[in-house]
Design a protein around this motif. Structure first.
Motif, mmCIF file in Angstrom:
data_model
loop_
_atom_site.group_PDB
_atom_site.id
_atom_site.type_symbol
_atom_site.label_atom_id
_atom_site.label_comp_id
_atom_site.label_asym_id
_atom_site.label_seq_id
_atom_site.Cartn_x
_atom_site.Cartn_y
_atom_site.Cartn_z
ATOM 1 N N ALA A 1 61.764 39.060 17.187
ATOM 2 C CA ALA A 1 62.291 39.738 18.094
ATOM 3 C C ALA A 1 63.301 40.774 17.526
ATOM 4 C CB ALA A 1 62.970 38.527 18.776
ATOM 5 N N LYS A 2 63.176 41.148 17.022
ATOM 6 C CA LYS A 2 64.711 42.353 17.137
ATOM 7 C C LYS A 2 63.847 43.326 17.622
ATOM 8 C CE LYS A 2 63.460 43.029 12.080
ATOM 9 N NZ LYS A 2 64.165 43.408 10.786
ATOM 10 N N TYR A 3 62.619 43.925 17.731
ATOM 11 C CA TYR A 3 61.919 44.867 18.166
ATOM 12 C C TYR A 3 62.009 44.764 19.771
ATOM 13 C CZ TYR A 3 60.610 45.876 13.297
ATOM 14 O OH TYR A 3 60.832 46.114 11.709
ATOM 15 N N LYS A 4 62.382 43.909 20.199
ATOM 16 C CA LYS A 4 62.151 44.034 22.053
ATOM 17 C C LYS A 4 63.648 44.241 22.166
ATOM 18 C CE LYS A 4 57.670 42.034 21.626
ATOM 19 N NZ LYS A 4 56.913 42.429 21.891
ATOM 20 N N GLN A 5 63.648 44.330 23.735
ATOM 21 C CA GLN A 5 64.495 44.629 24.330
ATOM 22 C C GLN A 5 65.872 43.976 25.050
ATOM 23 O OE1 GLN A 5 65.648 47.891 23.110
ATOM 24 N NE2 GLN A 5 67.121 47.779 24.665
ATOM 25 N N THR A 6 64.709 42.908 25.275
ATOM 26 C CA THR A 6 65.388 41.921 26.497
ATOM 27 C C THR A 6 65.226 40.351 25.013
ATOM 28 O OG1 THR A 6 65.414 42.566 28.217
ATOM 29 C CG2 THR A 6 65.319 39.728 28.303
ATOM 30 N N ILE A 7 65.977 39.889 24.666
ATOM 31 C CA ILE A 7 65.668 38.245 23.894
ATOM 32 C C ILE A 7 66.379 37.137 24.633
ATOM 33 C CG2 ILE A 7 65.462 37.150 21.599
ATOM 34 C CD1 ILE A 7 66.336 40.815 21.939
ATOM 35 N N TYR A 8 64.941 36.269 24.541
ATOM 36 C CA TYR A 8 65.556 34.655 25.500
ATOM 37 C C TYR A 8 65.511 33.398 23.889
ATOM 38 C CZ TYR A 8 63.861 36.382 29.066
ATOM 39 O OH TYR A 8 63.241 37.732 30.222
ATOM 40 N N ILE A 9 67.277 33.409 24.247
ATOM 41 C CA ILE A 9 67.937 32.317 22.759
ATOM 42 C C ILE A 9 67.540 31.067 23.593
ATOM 43 C CG2 ILE A 9 69.661 31.607 21.662
ATOM 44 C CD1 ILE A 9 70.968 34.258 22.486
ATOM 45 N N VAL A 10 66.995 30.145 22.218
ATOM 46 C CA VAL A 10 65.841 29.285 22.984
ATOM 47 C C VAL A 10 67.032 27.679 22.060
ATOM 48 C CG1 VAL A 10 64.006 30.100 24.324
ATOM 49 C CG2 VAL A 10 63.992 29.051 21.651
ATOM 50 N N GLU A 11 66.170 26.410 22.430
ATOM 51 C CA GLU A 11 66.553 25.690 21.668
ATOM 52 C C GLU A 11 65.653 25.403 20.416
ATOM 53 O OE1 GLU A 11 67.410 21.305 21.753
ATOM 54 O OE2 GLU A 11 68.276 22.079 23.337
ATOM 55 N N GLY A 12 64.197 25.040 20.180
ATOM 56 C CA GLY A 12 63.688 25.129 19.033
ATOM 57 C C GLY A 12 62.657 25.820 19.132
ATOM 58 N N VAL A 13 61.522 25.816 18.342
ATOM 59 C CA VAL A 13 60.888 26.442 17.728
ATOM 60 C C VAL A 13 60.040 26.971 18.750
ATOM 61 C CG1 VAL A 13 61.519 26.290 15.574
ATOM 62 C CG2 VAL A 13 59.594 24.932 16.253
ATOM 63 N N THR A 14 59.192 25.512 18.913
ATOM 64 C CA THR A 14 57.802 24.713 20.101
ATOM 65 C C THR A 14 58.521 26.251 21.123
ATOM 66 O OG1 THR A 14 59.245 22.742 21.450
ATOM 67 C CG2 THR A 14 57.217 23.326 19.326
#
Length: 183
Positions: A121-134
């Protein structure tokens, strides 16, 4: 020193020794494909120790999700697979009917210091922060999981240091009113 060893005898989803109920759950019921599970390093094994004190040894195969951060393996998350499809409030029944948490982080892991999928994710401009791995598996490389409903102080610090100048989007669990309110 945040490493908890991986269990032995890890297998991929398409290994012939992985029972059919595992494939049925992840591919049939949950809708993931073999390529996605392999991409995120998802493995399967039988545990060599009980998942909680006093419980019998779990004799069904479990899902192992390795957590890698800054290129290093840190720990893993265990996901029980419901053989009979029964789930209740975050618990699954094992083969003997013992209710166990469906997600288990091994003792010694520091999940509050990690963000799942951070290295991609660190290479992306927009990052979605979610609860779990799935949730990450569904959204893709531009998402990270916080291993729960809230971000810890350490996770917030990681976000500040690794994701400065990026667009962060918090995605609450829409099925959980408490998580939605906290978000």
């Amino acid at each position: 020193s945040n490493q908890v060893p991986l269990p032995p005898n890890l297998r991929d989803i398409d290994d012939p020794l992985v029972p059919e109920y595992v494939r049925k759950y992840w591919i049939g019921e949950r809708g993931f494909d073999v390529a996605t599970l392999k991409k995120f390093g998802v493995k399967f094994t039988y545990l060599t120790h009980p998942v909680k004190a006093g419980a019998p040894l779990c004799q069904q195969m479990v899902t192992i999700v390795p957590v890698v951060q800054d290129g290093d393996y840190w720990f893993h998350q265990i996901r029980l697979i419901p053989i009979n499809g029964e789930t209740a409030r975050g618990y699954e029944k094992d083969q003997l009917g013992v209710a166990l948490p469906k997600y288990i982080i091994p003792h010694g892991s520091r999940k509050n210091w990690a963000l799942y999928n951070m290295d991609r994710a660190k290479y992306k401009q927009t990052i979605y922060i979610v609860e779990g791995v799935t949730d990450v598996w569904r959204i893709g490389d531009n998402s990270i999981a916080r291993f729960g409903k809230t971000l810890s102080r350490a996770q917030l610090s990681i976000l500040k240091n690794k994701f400065m100048g990026k667009r962060l989007v918090l995605v609450p669990d829409m099925d959980d009113p408490q998580a939605y309110d906290e978000a």
